[in-house]
Motif scaffolding. Structure first.
Motif, mmCIF file in Angstrom:
data_model
loop_
_atom_site.group_PDB
_atom_site.id
_atom_site.type_symbol
_atom_site.label_atom_id
_atom_site.label_comp_id
_atom_site.label_asym_id
_atom_site.label_seq_id
_atom_site.Cartn_x
_atom_site.Cartn_y
_atom_site.Cartn_z
ATOM 1 N N LEU A 38 13.745 -54.360 -81.217
ATOM 2 C CA LEU A 38 13.721 -52.931 -80.920
ATOM 3 C C LEU A 38 15.119 -52.352 -81.116
ATOM 4 O O LEU A 38 16.080 -52.833 -80.511
ATOM 5 N N PRO A 39 15.262 -51.296 -81.925
ATOM 6 C CA PRO A 39 16.588 -50.713 -82.164
ATOM 7 C C PRO A 39 16.980 -49.714 -81.069
ATOM 8 O O PRO A 39 17.435 -48.608 -81.374
ATOM 9 N N ASP A 40 16.778 -50.124 -79.810
ATOM 10 C CA ASP A 40 17.130 -49.254 -78.682
ATOM 11 C C ASP A 40 17.217 -50.115 -77.431
ATOM 12 O O ASP A 40 16.211 -50.426 -76.788
ATOM 13 N N ALA A 41 18.452 -50.479 -77.070
ATOM 14 C CA ALA A 41 18.647 -51.396 -75.940
ATOM 15 C C ALA A 41 18.152 -50.800 -74.632
ATOM 16 O O ALA A 41 17.679 -51.517 -73.745
ATOM 17 N N THR A 42 18.210 -49.485 -74.511
ATOM 18 C CA THR A 42 17.862 -48.845 -73.245
ATOM 19 C C THR A 42 16.365 -48.928 -72.941
ATOM 20 O O THR A 42 15.954 -48.762 -71.803
ATOM 21 N N ALA A 43 15.544 -49.172 -73.939
ATOM 22 C CA ALA A 43 14.092 -49.176 -73.719
ATOM 23 C C ALA A 43 13.517 -50.574 -73.551
ATOM 24 O O ALA A 43 12.330 -50.734 -73.248
ATOM 25 N N VAL A 44 14.345 -51.581 -73.700
ATOM 26 C CA VAL A 44 13.839 -52.965 -73.716
ATOM 27 C C VAL A 44 13.125 -53.341 -72.418
ATOM 28 O O VAL A 44 12.056 -53.974 -72.450
ATOM 29 N N GLN A 45 13.693 -52.962 -71.292
ATOM 30 C CA GLN A 45 13.075 -53.342 -70.022
ATOM 31 C C GLN A 45 11.683 -52.733 -69.888
ATOM 32 O O GLN A 45 10.735 -53.401 -69.479
ATOM 33 N N ASP A 46 11.558 -51.462 -70.276
ATOM 34 C CA ASP A 46 10.246 -50.812 -70.208
ATOM 35 C C ASP A 46 9.238 -51.534 -71.090
ATOM 36 O O ASP A 46 8.088 -51.748 -70.701
ATOM 37 N N TRP A 47 9.672 -51.916 -72.271
ATOM 38 C CA TRP A 47 8.766 -52.612 -73.186
ATOM 39 C C TRP A 47 8.360 -53.962 -72.604
ATOM 40 O O TRP A 47 7.194 -54.372 -72.701
ATOM 41 N N SER A 48 9.302 -54.618 -71.971
ATOM 42 C CA SER A 48 9.015 -55.933 -71.408
ATOM 43 C C SER A 48 8.019 -55.833 -70.254
ATOM 44 O O SER A 48 7.055 -56.584 -70.160
ATOM 45 N N ASP A 49 8.262 -54.858 -69.376
ATOM 46 C CA ASP A 49 7.342 -54.659 -68.252
ATOM 47 C C ASP A 49 5.941 -54.322 -68.751
ATOM 48 O O ASP A 49 4.933 -54.828 -68.230
ATOM 49 N N TYR A 50 5.906 -53.456 -69.734
ATOM 50 C CA TYR A 50 4.618 -53.022 -70.288
ATOM 51 C C TYR A 50 3.845 -54.213 -70.846
ATOM 52 O O TYR A 50 2.654 -54.393 -70.562
ATOM 53 N N LEU A 51 4.529 -55.047 -71.577
ATOM 54 C CA LEU A 51 3.835 -56.166 -72.195
ATOM 55 C C LEU A 51 3.420 -57.222 -71.172
ATOM 56 O O LEU A 51 2.366 -57.846 -71.292
ATOM 57 N N ASP A 52 4.254 -57.403 -70.134
ATOM 58 C CA ASP A 52 3.852 -58.304 -69.050
ATOM 59 C C ASP A 52 2.533 -57.836 -68.460
ATOM 60 O O ASP A 52 1.639 -58.638 -68.170
ATOM 61 N N GLY A 53 2.435 -56.524 -68.255
ATOM 62 C CA GLY A 53 1.206 -55.966 -67.709
ATOM 63 C C GLY A 53 0.017 -56.252 -68.600
ATOM 64 O O GLY A 53 -1.064 -56.624 -68.130
ATOM 65 N N ILE A 54 0.212 -56.112 -69.886
ATOM 66 C CA ILE A 54 -0.869 -56.369 -70.838
ATOM 67 C C ILE A 54 -1.325 -57.830 -70.747
ATOM 68 O O ILE A 54 -2.531 -58.124 -70.701
ATOM 69 N N ARG A 55 -0.363 -58.719 -70.720
ATOM 70 C CA ARG A 55 -0.731 -60.133 -70.685
ATOM 71 C C ARG A 55 -1.473 -60.495 -69.415
ATOM 72 O O ARG A 55 -2.482 -61.201 -69.459
ATOM 73 N N LYS A 56 -0.992 -59.974 -68.283
ATOM 74 C CA LYS A 56 -1.667 -60.307 -67.038
ATOM 75 C C LYS A 56 -3.087 -59.765 -67.007
ATOM 76 O O LYS A 56 -3.966 -60.342 -66.376
#
Lengths: 366, 366, 366, 366
Positions: free
Chosen positions: C183-201
Motif C-alpha cells: 500500500l503506497p500510504d503508511a498512514t492507512a496500513v493499520q486500518d487495512w490490517s484491522d479490516y482484513l482481520d475482521g474479514i478473516r474472522k
C-alpha cells in the motif's frame, strides 16, 4: 498457426484460386520507410509470368500487381501491404471435361478428401498460380533487402532438366537472363531447347533441379534449434508446388563423404575469420557463417500431360483421362524466380528475427 | 515465433546444454486422457542413448526421463508436460584444451558470431545431446498416436553409410532392431561393422542417409500452402543436427523423371480409391493420400575427428586442432530414433491441425 | 499457438501443477550477454511467496528457483532458460474431502468439463501457484530490462481492498515495500490490517484492485492493430487468476468523459514533444507515447472460504461444502508482484518486437 | 507473430488505410463446406456503416464487401477468404490543414514516433475505418457459427453514453435494432437523442460503454493459462480503437465484493449441473461454464472535436488545432457491431482450438 502464412517477422499470407477473380498476398511486418512501388515489384512478376517463351505454359496473364495499402508517397508505412493480381485469362472451358476427375499426380484427390468441397477449376488453390503471389511478396522483401543488406545477391538457375545436367565447369552467371531456361551456360541452351521440344512433341514432361546461390549474407542469421536458417530455407523450397527434395551445400551427397573431406577448415585474415572450403553451404548449426549459401531442390515432372492416364472421378467411376489445354512440359523453369523470391523472404525474415534478439550486434573474434 | 519450439498444435520446446545439469522438453497441446508414464517414454530413450554399442559414442548417460507435470494417475491432463533428463556423464575435462577453439564443421564459430557468449562445453546448445529431449517429446506423441491412430506405424532405418548402400531387394524390417545400425538387412551387418571399424581406426568419420517409413497415416493430413505435410516433415528432419538434405518419395531423383513415369494412376476398389504406384511418397499437394509416406535425409560426417585440422581460437589465433575424447564415427546411426520421434510429432501435430479445421470429417468420393 | 506460452519475442511457457513435484517456466527469445543468476530472480520470488505475513496463505514454500539452462558464467547465452521451483509443502491431505467436489467460484468444474481428467489436488494447474513461475520469468525480463532500458521503473501497488480505497492524495511510493499490502500510504496500513482481520474472522474474503505504474518506457512500443501495447498489457493482467476487469488510464471511467476533458494536449519542449495531461494512460493508438503507463485491474474474492456453500461432486450429487485448510482472505495482495512481472514481460516483449521491425529507430519530430 | 492478425485457429489479417483505395481482411483457418455469400456478410456491414443515422459520422461509404477467394458455388473451400471493401468517399480535402499536425488524443504522434512515415489522411491505419474489415471477418465467423453452434446468440448494446446509463430494470433486447443507439430500452431513446444533440451542438463528444452478451456458448471453451477465453475476449475488445477498459462479469466491481456474495453455487438438474448465479460472467478459470458470457468495455470520447486544442505539427511548431470535417460525437455507437464481430471471432476461434486438443469431447459429471 496460419496455414497460409509464411514467415515469422516478415510474413506474407497468400490467397486466391487459379480461376477466381484475383489472387494476392497480404504482407505484414515490413519495416517502414522503404522505397517501394508497383513497377519495382512488376519486374519480378515479369520474370515469372506465363507466355514469356514458347517453352512455358500458353496461359497469357499480364500479372499486373497492384499495391492497395501499406505504401504512401513511395515509402512503406510499416502497415500491412496488400498486393493484388487480377486473373484475366482463365479459360475455364479448358477444364470442362475433367471438372470432377481426379488427375493423377495432382492434388485434386487429396483436396477432395480433406476439404470435401473444392474449386476444381485449374486446380483451384493447389495450382502453381499461387506462386505469382509469392513472387510479389518476394518483391517487397527484395525492396527491403536492397536497403538493409545492399551487398546481398540472390541468384537462381537451373542445374538439371530431365536427362540434362548443367556443366559446372562452364558456369556463367551472366548467361542466366539471356535464355528461357535461366541456364548459366549459353553454350548449352540450344541442346536444352531441342531436348524440351522433343519432350513436348511426345506429349510428355520432365522434372528439373534448381539451385539458388545467396551471396553477401552476413554471419549470424538463423535461430536454432527450430528456426535454423537451413530449416527455413528447406521449408520455403519444399512448399513450392511439385518440389520433392531439398539440399543445402553437399545435400544428399554428404551421406557418402568422410569427415576429412567434409569439414571446412578455418583461418584468420585481415577482415576476420575465413574458411578454406564450403561443404557446409554457408550454414553451420543452423546459423549463417558469412559464406555463400547454396540451396538446391528438385521439381517433379508436370502431371497434366496429354497422353491418356488411368484415373477416377468424384463419383468413384474409373476413367481414362486426357488433359487438354495449356500445360508446361517443364514447370521447373518457372520455379526459378519463385525460388529467388522465397530465398529473399527467408533471409529478410531472419535478419529481422536476429535483430529482435541480438539487436544485430555480432560477437567478437580476436 | 518460438525459436526453440517445434509444432503448431502439438508443440514442444526443448531446453538444456550438453554439459548443463539437465535438459528437457516442455510439451504443450497434448490431448487429455491419454495413458502415459515414464517407462513408456524410456523405451524410446533407450533406443537412442549413447553407449549402447561399440560403434556409438562412449559417453555413458542413463538418459532417465522424469515426468514433472501434466500427467496424473497415469493419464495426461491436457496441461503442459515437463520432461526432464539429468546429465550425469559430462566429462568436462575432455573439452578442456579446445575450450575456446572453433572446431571446423561445428557451430562453435557461428554461435560465437551470433550470440557473443556461448556455453562451449560439449558444444553447448548446438550439441546433438538436444536430440534426447526430442526423443522424449516423441515418446509423448507416440503415446497419443497409439490412442488416436492405432494403425499408424513409423519405422526408421539406415539406407546408406559412407560408401555402403542398403540393398533394397533384401529389405527386411524385422532385422532393424537386431543390429546396431538399424539396418533392415541382417546379411549386410557384418560388412557394415567391418567398414565402420576401419573408419574409426583411421581416425575418420562418415556420413549417412536415413529413411523413415510412415504406414497407416490417414488421408487428409497437411495444411496447404505453408503447412504442407511434406514441408513440415522436411523441416523436422532438416532441424536435426548435421542434416544436409531431405527427400520425399522420389526426392532429388524426381528431376530426372518424365511425366509418364512419375504420375501415380488411380483406380477404385471396394474400400475406396487406391493408387497403382507411389512416386509421390504418400503426399499430394501437401496433403497425405493414405499411401505410405517415405521421407529420407542425409547426415554429414562428424567433424570431431582426431586427425589434426586447421582452425582458429576465439583470440583470432590460427591453431591446429586435434579433438580428443569421445566421438561418433557415424552420428547417423543415433539419428534413426530421433527421426522417428520427429515424424511422430509431425503426424500428431497435423492430426490435431486437421481436426481443428475440418473436425476430422473427410470428403466423399463415390 | 501455444496455450501455455505468453509473449511473442520474449516468450515463456509455464508448467506444473499445484501439488506436483515442481513447477517452472521455459523462457525463450532472451537476448544473450545479460547478467543473470538465481539470487537476482529469487528477490522477486521472495516478494510473492506464501507465509510472508499473517495476512497471506499459510502454505510455507521456500520458492527457491533454480536455473537449469541458458545461463553460463553468469551471462545469458540466448538459448532457452529453464527455471524450476520445487514444491515442498503441498499438504495434500488438506484437500482430501473435497477431492472430487467442484468448489463454487473455482475452475474445478470447467476443467472437468473440458479435459475430462484433472489433477484436483490444490486446484492442479488452475491454482494460483502457477503465478510463481510467472514471477520467475518476470525476473529474467527485469534482468534484461535493467540492461536495455535502465530508466524503466515498474511499480505495483494496491488501490482497493473490499470497501477500502487508496487515498490518492496521500500517495507515497516509498511506503509500498514496508507493509504487507503493498500500500503506497503508511498512514492507512493499520486500518487495512484491522479490516482484513475482521474479514478473516468472519470466514469470508474480499476482492481487490491493483495498479501498475510503468515509468520511463520509451515512445514507440506497441504493434497495431492486434498487438497493441494496451491490448497485450490487458491480456497479461486478465490472464492472472481471478482477474475480472482491466483498465488503461481512465479505464471504465472514460465512458463518462467528454472530449474536452479527455484529450491530452501537446506542447513542444527542449527535449521534444510533451503532453499537458495523461488521460490516455501513456498509450495512444496502441503505441506508447513516452508518458507514464497506468494499468489497473480487479481481482475477485477468494472462493475457498470456510462458510458452507452449495456445490456438487463429480458423481453429480448435491453437497454442502466447507473448505478447510489454508486460504487467502484476499488473494489480491499476492498478485502485486505477479502484475509487476507480467508488465516487465510485456514491455520487454514489445521492445524486442519494435526493434525487429524498425531497428529501434524513432521518427523525427521537428 | 503477425501484428495485424487476430486469432489462433480462425484467423484474420486486416489491411488498408482510411484513405487508400480499399481495405479488407484475409481470413484463414475457415472450416470448409460452410454456406457463405456476399449478401450474408453485407448485413453486418450495414449495421456498422457511417451515415446510417444523424448521430453517426457523415462520411458516406457503401461498404460493399466483395469475396475474392475461398468460396466456390456458395460454400467455403477451406482456403483463405479475401474480403475487400472499396473506399469511395474519402474527402481527403477535409484533412488538408491538419495534414501534418498531431491531433491530441489521436495516434498521429505515436505512429510518427514509431514508424517515421505515416499515411496521415484520415488517420491512415489508425483510423476506426479498419473496423469495417473486422466486421466483414466477423460475418464469416457468424456464418460458420450458424452451422457449428446454431444455439449461439451474440447481442451487443450500449449501457452508457456520457452521463446517461442504461436502466437495467427496463432491459428489452427487442428494442436494440429499432433505435440508432443499439439501446435495449425504447423508453429512453428520446432522452439519449436529445442529450447527444446537445453534445454535438457544443462541439463536444462523449464516451460510452458497451456490453456484449453471449448466450448458448457451450461449456469447455478456453485454453488456460495464456489463451483463456476471458483473456482473448478482453484482448479482442481492447484492440478496438479508443477502448480503455474491459470487464468480464462483475468486472472492476469484483474488487468491492466479498466471497460470500461472489461465488456462484452449483446444483444438479436433469440436464446436468447448473449455477444459482452468474457473478463469474460465464467463465471460470478461463474456460466457459455454459452460462451467459458477459463482456463490457468503455470507449473514450472522440478527440476530433471542433473546439480549438493546443497541439504541435511535425515541424515541432506549437499550433492551435480546430478539426473540421465529419466526426462522431460518440464513436461508441458504431462500436456495437464491431464488438459483436470480435466476440464471434473469439468464440469460433476457441471452438476450433478446443476441438484440436480434445476433439470436442466433454468430461462426464455424474
Amino acid at each position: 498457426m496460419s496455414y497460409n502464412t509464411f514467415g515469422r517477422e516478415f510474413r506474407f499470407t497468400t490467397w486466391g484460386e487459379s480461376h477466381g477473380p484475383a489472387l494476392g498476398a497480404t504482407v505484414d511486418g515490413v519495416p517502414p520507410g522503404v522505397k517501394l512501388d508497383e513497377a519495382y515489384i512488376q519486374q519480378f512478376m515479369d520474370r515469372r509470368r506465363p507466355g514469356t517463351s514458347k517453352h512455358t505454359t500458353q496461359r497469357k496473364e499480364a500479372d499486373a500487381v497492384r499495391i492497395l495499402s501499406g505504401v504512401f508517397e513511395g515509402l512503406t508505412t510499416g502497415t500491412p501491404i496488400q498486393l493484388m493480381i487480377e486473373n484475366t485469362d482463365q479459360r475455364s472451358k479448358d477444364y470442362g471435361d475433367i471438372a470432377r476427375a481426379f488427375r493423377p499426380g495432382h492434388a485434386d484427390i487429396t483436396y477432395q478428401m480433406k476439404y470435401g468441397h473444392r474449386d476444381y477449376r485449374g486446380g483451384g488453390r493447389s495450382s502453381a498460380r499461387e506462386t505469382a503471389a509469392r513472387v510479389a511478396a518476394g518483391g517487397v522483401a527484395q525492396a527491403v533487402l536492397a536497403q538493409l543488406l545492399p551487398d546481398l545477391k540472390i541468384t537462381g538457375y537451373m542445374v538439371q532438366m530431365g536427362a540434362l545436367h548443367l556443366n559446372r565447369e562452364a558456369f556463367d552467371a551472366g548467361a542466366i537472363n539471356d535464355n528461357p531456361f535461366f541456364l548459366p551456360d549459353a553454350t548449352a541452351v540450344q541442346d536444352w531447347s531441342d531436348y524440351l521440344d522433343g519432350i513436348r512433341k511426345d506429349q510428355n514432361s520432365v522434372g528439373a533441379a534448381i539451385e539458388v546461390l545467396v551471396q553477401g549474407c552476413p554471419a549470424g542469421l538463423g535461430a536454432p534449434v527450430y528456426a535454423k536458417l537451413d530449416t527455413d530455407l528447406a521449408a520455403a523450397m519444399m512448399s513450392i508446388n511439385a518440389v520433392k527434395g531439398v539440399e543445402i551445400g553437399e545435400g544428399m551427397g554428404a551421406a557418402a563423404m568422410t569427415g576429412t573431406d567434409n569439414a571446412d577448415e578455418i583461418r584468420m585474415g585481415n577482415q576476420g575469420p575465413y574458411f578454406l572450403s564450403n561443404h557446409a553451404g554457408g550454414i553451420l548449426g543452423g546459423i549463417s557463417s558469412g559464406q555463400d549459401i547454396v540451396v538446391r531442390f528438385s521439381i517433379k515432372p508436370t502431371s497434366s500431360i496429354t497422353t491418356p492416364r488411368r484415373a477416377i472421378n468424384d463419383k468413384g467411376e474409373e476413367i481414362e483421362l486426357i488433359t487438354k489445354g495449356r500445360h508446361d512440359p517443364c514447370v521447373g523453369i518457372r520455379a526459378v524466380p519463385v525460388a529467388e523470391a522465397m530465398a529473399a523472404c527467408v533471409i529478410l525474415d531472419h535478419l529481422l528475427m536476429d535483430r529482435a534478439q541480438t539487436g544485430g550486434v555480432r560477437g567478437q573474434i580476436g
